[in-house]
Scaffold this active site. Structure first.
Site, PDB file in Angstrom:
ATOM      1  N   HIS A 169       0.867  -1.180   0.000  1.00  0.00           N
ATOM      2  CA  HIS A 169       0.000   0.000   0.000  1.00  0.00           C
ATOM      3  C   HIS A 169       0.902   1.227   0.000  1.00  0.00           C
ATOM      4  O   HIS A 169       1.875   1.287   0.755  1.00  0.00           O
ATOM      5  CB  HIS A 169      -0.884  -0.023   1.252  1.00  0.00           C
ATOM      6  CG  HIS A 169      -2.026   0.942   1.221  1.00  0.00           C
ATOM      7  ND1 HIS A 169      -1.835   2.300   1.253  1.00  0.00           N
ATOM      8  CD2 HIS A 169      -3.364   0.748   1.146  1.00  0.00           C
ATOM      9  CE1 HIS A 169      -3.021   2.901   1.207  1.00  0.00           C
ATOM     10  NE2 HIS A 169      -3.963   1.969   1.134  1.00  0.00           N
ATOM     11  N   ARG A 197      -6.563  10.388   0.088  1.00  0.00           N
ATOM     12  CA  ARG A 197      -6.418  10.857  -1.306  1.00  0.00           C
ATOM     13  C   ARG A 197      -7.777  10.970  -1.984  1.00  0.00           C
ATOM     14  O   ARG A 197      -8.031  11.913  -2.725  1.00  0.00           O
ATOM     15  CB  ARG A 197      -5.480   9.933  -2.083  1.00  0.00           C
ATOM     16  CG  ARG A 197      -4.019  10.168  -1.726  1.00  0.00           C
ATOM     17  CD  ARG A 197      -3.115   9.105  -2.321  1.00  0.00           C
ATOM     18  NE  ARG A 197      -3.223   7.843  -1.618  1.00  0.00           N
ATOM     19  CZ  ARG A 197      -3.288   6.646  -2.183  1.00  0.00           C
ATOM     20  NH1 ARG A 197      -3.236   6.533  -3.482  1.00  0.00           N
ATOM     21  NH2 ARG A 197      -3.388   5.560  -1.455  1.00  0.00           N
TER      22      ARG A 197
END
Ligand code: FAD
Length: 632
Positions: A250, A270
């Site tokens: 990740h 994000r």
């Protein structure tokens, strides 16, 4: 045999009490079966409970253009076309129903202004698609599934006078071995972590739902129990694993302070507007959009920023590329000297959203950084870097039923422990929906399998004795290797030599070192007795971590291309030839064997969901010719 072993009989034993296991157990119970749920940790403590961002399902609440076909396309693209297409199809079609069903069990998702389930943006998803509860979605999912189980137990109490009549939970119980009658599952053997006492659960069907393998890496978002047990149990029972070279790093894990390195920073940061910047303050992701994704991603900051309010007329920000692309980009920025002091890069939402918005949308992230790093994310950027997060590889299953392939009957797998669905890279949010869709299916088909058997399998007593001996061995060695040192050494091999960027020489070296570790693990010893003894528990987990790591390293050496969660510095491009190949791992005695297996061919109505221009970036010439021939 002198050891006391507690014995139970069930129809279906579900190993794992995360989302996949609980959903499978509910379905098997609804089909009238007697079900045992086994959980290595406390009941309710699983990866599923840690999930933050949400569950992906094309409900079309936030954008009515969304539908299963778009979700299917996104999933195949994210997996770089290595996904088992049938699993991706079932997942995209059935995920919305599984989410709505959770509401009927009592789940309370965040809402849109007009009262529908709210859906948020995530990397690789064309439309806002993640049903969520703030950034604590997994908690709600587990709470709801547990509540459903309790309500079924209450029904059973009314009918049979016993809450445990048809579903019993064995918490803090580790399964160390599956038992077979010939090639049929006959039960599962394990121990209670607290007392060290042994337990044998006889059953014709077992559903593996044990989650991932991340503890073979030092920097990981995974917690202590993710030692690849289900993967290893399946191998030893004669089943096969696929895609084990594909691990998801990740892009955003905490990098500071060192004690919390690896803890996840959700992609929702994000999705909700956060951007990645290097030490020079540059928003660098625009430099890393690969050709295959160029058409779908913005080329300027202005266009990327407009997308948040007007997604129909602008392209997505490159921070929302699939995770493999973002992790590689961060890795490269740091390698080229544009990293932060702690060796990460910056994730900035403070300069882009109000403090109120951040605290409402990302409450767990706010507290995580405040409490663990003394950083106020409403005022300062976060320092983040890649962390080992998810394994795309897993038990090779028959897509509709979850039945394990290989030489074993009565074994099923669902959730992160199974392979194929996500191809070479999983999209965020696709795991929570995966485990609901395929958890349900595995429970249903395990129940059907039990209905179809004529004679119940018997557990061979010699195999039970062998399982007891193997479990006690580390306690009976006075001197030997320390399990914690062995785990550290294994993590060093995997992190240094089979990490984000891989090279032939290093992978060969990794295999030599894993062979040495195998000899050392055979001599592992733990001091103390059987009552809650974590050293002994780890000693037993190590052989699982080791065999699974061998599959990963072997497959990573074999696959001479870069795709999704497998990046070879010496073969930096995707190769159409390798797209048609699955690497299948099995055990021959105790040796890891790897075979090439062709990927199933996508049905015409599914392949025609893509345009030829896009397909030409992935498919072989032969496949393209077939595609052209099938255009009517
Ligand atoms: P898990 O939930 O991992 O459960 C595994 C179970 O198996 C546990 O009960 C464990 O104790 C048990 N077990 C293991 N070995 C044994 C054994 N030998 N004997 C008995 N029991 C055993 N995915 C998303 O889609 N959206 C997200 O927002 C998201 N956020 C995430 C955030 C974090 C921090 C992490 C770590 C993961 C996240 N994921 C997310 C991934 C997702 O949470 C997992 O992939 C998913 O929950 C796995 O579910 P599962 O049911 O397969 O296994």
């Amino acid at each position: 045999m002198t050891e006391r072993i507690e014995r139970h009989h069930y129809d279906v034993v579900v190993i794992g009490a995360g989302g996949a296991g609980l959903r499978a157990a509910i379905e098997a119970r609804l089909a009238g079966k007697r079900v045992a749920i086994i959980s290595k940790s406390l009941f309710g403590k699983a990866h599923t409970v840690m999930a933050e961002g949400g569950a992906a399902a094309a409900m079309g609440n936030a954008n009515s253009r969304d539908n299963w076909q778009v979700h299917f396309r996104d999933t195949m693209r994210g997996g770089k076309f290595l996904n088992n297409f049938r699993m991706a199809e079932l997942h995209a079609k059935e995920a919305p129903e599984r989410i709505w069903e959770l509401e009927t069990y009592g789940a309370l998702f965040d809402r849109t202004p007009d009262g529908k389930i709210s859906q948020r943006n995530f990397g690789g998803h064309e439309y806002p698609r993640l049903a969520h509860v703030g950034d604590r979605t997994g908690l709600e999912l587990i709470r709801t599934l547990q509540q459903k189980i309790v309500s079924l137990q209450q029904d059973d109490k009314r009918e049979f006078g016993d809450y445990d009549a048809r579903i019993k939970v064995f918490a803090e119980t580790t399964i160390t071995e599956l038992l077979l009658d010939g090639d049929r599952i006959a039960g599962a053997f394990g121990y209670y972590r607290e007392s060290g006492e042994f337990v044998l659960l006889q059953a014709p069907a077992v559903v593996l739902a044990t989650g991932g393998v991340g503890r073979s890496y030092k920097v990981t978002s995974n917690s202590w129990e993710y030692t690849g047990d289900g993967h290893a149990l399946a191998l030893r029972a004669g089943a096969t694993l696929i895609n084990m070279e594909f691990l998801q790093f990740h892009p955003t894990g905490m990098v500071w302070p060192p004690s919390v390195k690896g803890i996840l920073v959700t992609e929702s940061v994000r999705g909700d507007g956060g951007v990645l910047k290097n030490s020079e303050g540059k928003r660098f992701m625009f430099d890393y959009v690969p050709d295959v994704f160029r058409k779908q991603y913005a080329e300027t900051e202005e266009e990327a920023d407009r997308w948040y309010t007007d997604p129909d007329n602008n392209r997505r920000p490159p921070e929302l590329l699939p995770r493999d692309e973002v992790a590689r980009a961060i890795n490269n920025e740091v390698k080229e000297g544009r990293g932060t002091p702690a060796g990460g890069i910056y994730l900035d939402i403070a300069s882009r959203r109000s403090a109120d918005y951040i605290q409402k949308r990302l409450p767990s992230m706010y507290h995580q950084f405040k409490e663990l790093a003394d950083v106020d994310i409403t005022k300062e950027p976060m320092e983040i870097g890649p962390t080992c997060h998810y394994v795309m590889g897993g038990v090779e299953v028959e897509p509709d039923s979850g039945a394990a392939m290989g030489h074993v009957q009565g074994l099923f797998a669902a959730g992160e422990v199974s392979g194929g669905m996500h191809g070479s890279n999983r999209l965020g949010g696709n795991s929570l929906s995966d485990l609901l869709v395929f958890g349900k299916r595995a429970g249903e088909y395990a129940a059907r399998y039990v209905d179809g058997i004529e004679k119940r399998p018997a557990v061979p007593s010699a195999d039970v004795e062998a399982a007891v001996d193997a479990a006690l061995a580390p306690l009976q060695r006075d001197t030997g290797e320390n399990p914690y040192k062995l785990q550290q050494d294994l993590q060093a091999v995997m992190g240094d030599l089979v990490g984000i960027i891989r090279r032939k020489g290093e992978l060969e070296d990794a295999l030599v070192r894993l062979a040495e570790l195998r000899e050392r693990v055979a001599k592992v010893s733990s001091a103390g007795g059987r009552r809650y003894n974590p050293g002994w528990h780890l000693a037993l987990d190590l052989r699982n971590m080791l065999v699974v790591s061998e599959c990963t390293a072997k497959a990573a050496l074999e696959r001479e291309e870069s795709r999704g969660g497998h990046t070879r510095e010496d073969f930096p491009a995707m190769s159409a030839k390798w797209r048609t190949v699955n690497l299948v791992c099995s055990l021959d005695g105790d040796k890891v064997r790897l075979e090439h297996k062709p990927l199933p061919t996508m049905r015409p109505e599914l392949i025609h969901l893509f345009d030829r221009g896009e397909l030409s970036k992935y498919l072989t010439e032969g496949e393209l010719t077939d595609f052209d021939g099938s255009v009517t």
